[in-house]
Each structure stands twice: as C-alpha cells, then as structure tokens.
Design an enzyme around this catalytic site. Structure first.
Site, mmCIF file in Angstrom:
data_model
loop_
_atom_site.group_PDB
_atom_site.id
_atom_site.type_symbol
_atom_site.label_atom_id
_atom_site.label_comp_id
_atom_site.label_asym_id
_atom_site.label_seq_id
_atom_site.Cartn_x
_atom_site.Cartn_y
_atom_site.Cartn_z
ATOM 1 N N TYR A 7 0.856 -1.188 0.000
ATOM 2 C CA TYR A 7 0.000 0.000 0.000
ATOM 3 C C TYR A 7 0.895 1.241 0.000
ATOM 4 C CZ TYR A 7 -3.997 2.936 1.591
ATOM 5 O OH TYR A 7 -4.987 3.880 1.710
ATOM 6 N N CYS A 8 0.667 2.149 -0.954
ATOM 7 C CA CYS A 8 1.376 3.425 -1.020
ATOM 8 C C CYS A 8 2.892 3.166 -1.089
ATOM 9 C CB CYS A 8 0.978 4.305 0.158
ATOM 10 S SG CYS A 8 1.572 5.996 0.071
ATOM 11 N N VAL A 9 3.693 3.779 -0.210
ATOM 12 C CA VAL A 9 5.136 3.577 -0.266
ATOM 13 C C VAL A 9 5.500 2.139 0.080
ATOM 14 C CG1 VAL A 9 5.547 4.323 2.121
ATOM 15 C CG2 VAL A 9 7.360 4.533 0.437
#
Length: 605
Positions: A340-342
């Site tokens: 998720y995301c970074v």
C-alpha cells in the site's frame, strides 16, 4: 429553501465584557505555551524543536510566489490586462450589490462550487454584506489562480508549487475563518456572549501545550479509542519481531484457507491499521473471512537508533525477513504480496531485486495506490526539489529522523479546507470539541521517518525517478522492473492526490508481466478502505492491461457497482486456488510474542 433565519437576541454586553477579560488571560497562557520551545534549558541551550517549524515552508512559499510575480512584472501590458480584468469583475460585483440593496433580485457574479461547505449557511447569500464578502473572496481567489496558471517563463515544477502555496494562502484567509466576516460565527458569538471563544482559546492552549509549543490542531477525540477494542480489532498474534518490524499473523475464521498466504506491506509513513479500522471497515478482517492466511508487517516508529536504516534495510529486514518467517510459520515458500502506497513502492523494489538475484518466492503482487513511476506524482512532489530535500536532510541529521508532525502536516496541507481550517474554526472559534472518528484518530497517529530511508525515497523516487528509469541501485544491484514477470494487480483511485490515477496507470507499463489495472472511486484512503455491502458507493472500473492513453482506457473500461474487494479476492484465488486446513497463529514453529496489533503500533511520535 435555505436555512431559516432568525434575528439574534440583543447582546449581553456584561457577559461579553466578563468573557473578554477571561479570554485575555487564557490568551496570555496560550502565548506562554507557544514560547516553550524557545525557553533556555540547562546551560542556555535551546530545547529540541526551537527553530520555528513553519519558517522554511514560509520562505519557500515566498520565493515561489515571488518568481510568479516577477514574470508578470516583466510584461507590463499583460499585467495591466490582468488588473483590468480583476477591476471589471469587482465593478460588476459592486453594481450587483447596489442593485440588491435597492431590493431587486440579481444573479451572483461568482458562486462557490457545490462541494465547498464553507459558505453553506443561508446568511452567506441572504445577507448582501456577507454575500459581497464571499464573492469578493471568490473573485480574488480565482483571479490569483489564473495568474499562476497563465504565468509565462516558469517551469512546471515552480508552477505546481505556486498553485499549492496559493491554495494554502486562500484557505487560510477565507472569510469563513473569522468571526467578523462569517455570519454564522458572528451570530454564535453574540448569542453566547463570547463564551464560544473562551472555550476555543482553552482548547488552543491545551493543543499548544500538548505539542510542546507547536500547534497540533486536534481532529478527533484521541481518548476515545483503544487498540484491539476500537481500532486494529482483528484477532491475531505477533509471531516475529526485529528492530524494524513486527510480523502479525491473523487468526482464521474459516475451516480451510488458500494454501498460498498473503503478506501485506503497509506504508511506514503512517500506521498499518488504516486497513483494520473497525470490523465494518477492515480489509484485513474481510480477507481473513474469505479464507486467506493474512500476515501484516507493523513497522517500528523509528527514533535516533534507526537513523541509518535505509531502503535496503526495509527490504531485507522487512519484506524478505517476513517472507522467511512466513515460511517457518506455515511451511510455504510461495507467497502473494500486497503493498500500500510507499509500502507498494518497496514491494516493487523488492520484486526487481529478487528478479535480478533469482529469488522468486513472491508469486503475485498487488499494489494499492502505489507509484513506481513518479513523473506524474501528486501534490507531495511540491516538497521534492533539491533545495527542499537538502533542508529536510539537514533537519533529519539533528536527531536521525523526520518528525511525525511534519509529515502529518504535509498530508493535511493537501486538503487544507477539510483537514486544517475546518477544525481551526470548529475548535477554536465555535468552541466545539471534535467528535470521535476512527479515521481521523489514525490520521493523527503520526510516525517518524529514519533519515537514511527518507532521503533515499525522496531523491530516488520523487526527485530523480530512478526506479522507473532503470537506474536505481540497491545492494549493488541495478533494478529493472521489466524483469518482474509475476502477475500484478494494480489499484488506483480516481481522486487520489498522493498517487494520482494517471501516475499509477503509467507505472503499470514498467512491469514485464501481465498487469490488471483497476480504477476505484474516491481517493487515497476512502477508495482503498471501501468494504462491500449496502453502503458501498464508489464502484470501480476494470479494463485489463494499462495500455495507450489513460483517458481512452477509462472511456473503454467496464464500470462495476460496489466494492473492488471481492474482485481482488477472485484474482488472488485464480492465481492459486488450492486450499488447506486453517492455520492457527502462534501454535507452530513461531510462538506468539504478543496479541495483535502488537507493540510497535502503540509507539507515539
């Protein structure tokens, strides 16, 4: 029909005077609290954080907007045309206001968008004076935005920064933020004799003291939530812990589970329980209920001991170690992984590294609002030029990390009307304590970033985009995403300002295998935390591989109602449909160290 208007009772001037005196005393106490970071400690040294947190941002904003102004000063004729246009707009507004004051009905010269809640009260339109204030603000704001949009001779990064900083200024100076220019606030203040301002100043004082002199605007009741009871509620066990992470295995709720376990890699910029807010919103809990053995990394909230933990450390001590421990716990060498995301960016880096070194234990990858190509990165790119990154690195060098409050402030600045000024007005002017809300509790639960990791991320991703260019080097290995051949599920969300849908779309082409691009509704958080059920309102689009122009893909894609979660589960099941008896965490080779959600998630910034 608008909100019914009533005439306020005559002000109680005795009460107002008494509250004014008390307000002055609370203001004095608040001012003292705000000066705490500057007080001498010991032999005259300043306390940590003595430098004004917002100073560098204000300097950068001033430099950026000055550059835009200079381009207009170089073309006097064009500047005169812009000024004339503004003058004509205000002349039309003044004429409209005079007509209204004579009792005639006129159409507004400018109106706020329907989504702008700041001017929803009926008095903003019904009262000619406040309508004039509102429309003057809107006219000036739109004129300033146009000045930035049409400025010549500036690069796009500078323009992007100018748009961002102008948005902060316009949000801060909105007439809705001040008692004397907001009819609703003025009415409340007169009716309460200023008691609302007393309550607000008391909360301001408390928030300054809680922030050690730096204002941390409260967004929710932080005392209303307990881990394991109100948030991070899915049962499970911590089965492994090292210096960087705890590995949580969640307890099954089905008799059989998919043979291939799932490892979820959340971002370390905030905490993992955004995926486990409560039983109704828990992506983790829902995947467990479908018969998946779910493992989640819970990152440490780093301090000065972690200053040298870099991206490679997070890959080796995070993802690779987690896969090793999953093998010990389940006997499985193959895993599905979701980032998720970074956390997804780190997963992509790990996949490229493992592809280069022959380690292929991750058999499928899911990316949730993840960027691997930062060409079209979102508003956070505003903070990522050489000068600003150097300033961040110098700040991180003091203690070995970036303070959680600074990262939280950056995220709040992406939506200043909603995440900053609405709470400033509600708390400190209306004098109302914010309601308990699990999402905002998570949003306020900030984390720090290790210096080495954050510097690598800013420079290699936002500044130089080395992963997309095939130039990133990790562990003496040059990474090439084209060597990543595993099936990829790549989720973007339509209104994401952090990982824009276009950015995620174009990043899909960097992988070497089949990519299933899915476009969900809403934004970076609500588009991901979108459970199935009667309240699922956003829908999602599917259209296979991300090829061609983004707009063409969207136009040709199939739109589906409801949540994307079941679609993702089916995708995972198709990759490896075999099922085995459910696995009980903590009963195998790795005993339980603590019940979920563990200890690292409880560390405060």
């Amino acid at each position: 029909m608008g909100t019914e208007r009533t005439n306020p009772a005559a002000p109680d001037f005795e009460t107002i005077a008494r509250n004014a005196n008390q307000l002055a005393e609370v203001f004095r106490q608040s001012a003292a609290a705000s000066l705490k970071p500057f007080e001498p400690a010991g032999q005259g040294a300043l306390l940590p954080g003595a430098n004004l947190q917002g100073a560098s941002e204000i300097d950068e904003m001033t430099r950026t907007l000055t550059r835009v102004a200079e381009t207009w000063l170089k073309d006097p004729e064009k500047a005169l045309q812009a000024q004339t246009k503004l003058g004509q707009s205000f002349a039309a507004l003044w004429a409209s206001t005079l007509t209204r004051m004579q009792g005639a009905v006129t159409e507004p010269v400018v109106q706020p968008p329907p989504t702008d809640k700041r001017f929803a009260h009926a008095d903003w339109s019904a009262n000619p004076v406040f309508d004039l204030i509102k429309q003057s603000y809107l006219l000036l704001g739109r004129w300033a935005e146009e000045m930035v949009e049409t400025a010549e001779g500036i690069d796009e990064h500078t323009r992007h920064k100018a748009e961002f900083y102008l948005r902060q200024l316009l949000s801060a100076y909105s007439p809705s933020n001040f008692v004397m220019t907001n009819p609703e606030l003025l009415r409340q203040t007169l009716e309460e004799g200023g008691a609302n301002l007393m309550r607000g100043m008391k909360m301001l004082q408390e928030d300054l003291e809680a922030g050690g002199g730096q204002l941390r605007v409260r967004q929710t009741d932080l005392s209303a939530f307990t881990f394991g009871k109100d948030v991070a509620v899915t049962p499970g066990e911590v089965i492994f812990r090292n210096d960087l992470m705890e590995l949580i295995q969640y307890a099954p709720t089905t008799e059989t589970v998919l043979k291939r376990p799932l490892l979820i890699v959340p971002p370390w910029i905030n905490k993992f329980y955004i995926l486990d807010l409560n039983p109704q919103k828990s992506l983790i809990g829902w995947m467990v209920s479908q018969g998946i053995t779910v493992f989640v990394i819970s990152w440490v909230n780093p301090d000065e001991r972690h200053r040298d933990k870099d991206f490679e450390s997070y890959m080796r001590e995070g993802i690779e170690t987690a896969i090793d421990m999953i093998g010990v716990a389940t006997g499985e060498t193959d895993v599905a992984a979701a980032g998720y995301c970074v956390g997804g960016t780190l997963l992509a880096v790990t996949l490229a590294y493992q592809a280069a070194t022959g380690n292929r234990r991750i058999k499928s990858a899911t990316f949730l609002t993840t960027q691997v190509d930062f060409t079209h990165a979102g508003d956070l790119k505003v903070f990522a030029d050489e000068g600003q990154i150097k300033a961040i690195e110098e700040r991180m060098a003091e203690h070995g990390y970036l303070e959680g409050a600074r990262m939280a402030n950056a995220f709040n600045m992406l939506r200043p009307n909603d995440l900053i000024w609405s709470y400033v007005v509600n708390n400190y002017v209306r004098g109302k304590a914010p309601a308990a809300f699990d999402l905002l509790y998570w949003n306020a639960d900030a984390t720090r970033m290790p210096a080495a990791n954050h510097s690598f991320y800013l420079r290699n991703c936002y500044l130089n985009n080395t992963l997309a260019k095939g130039q990133m080097v990790l562990g003496n290995v040059r990474l090439d995403l084209k060597k990543v051949k595993v099936p990829v599920f790549n989720l973007a969300t339509r209104e994401d300002h952090i990982a824009p849908a276009l950015s995620v779309f174009e990043g899909s082409a960097k992988f070497g295998g089949k990519v299933d691009y899915v476009l969900a509704g809403s934004g970076h958080i609500a588009g991901v935390v979108a459970p199935p059920g009667p309240k699922a309102k956003y829908g999602f689009r599917t259209g296979g591989p991300a090829r061609g122009r983004f707009e063409d893909w969207v136009a040709a894609a199939t739109e589906h109602p409801g949540s994307w979660w079941p679609y993702w589960y089916k995708w995972l099941e198709e990759q490896a449909p075999e099922r085995v008896p459910a696995r009980i965490p903590g009963t195998g080779a790795l005993p339980s160290l603590a019940p979920a959600p563990g200890t690292y998630v409880r560390m405060k910034a």
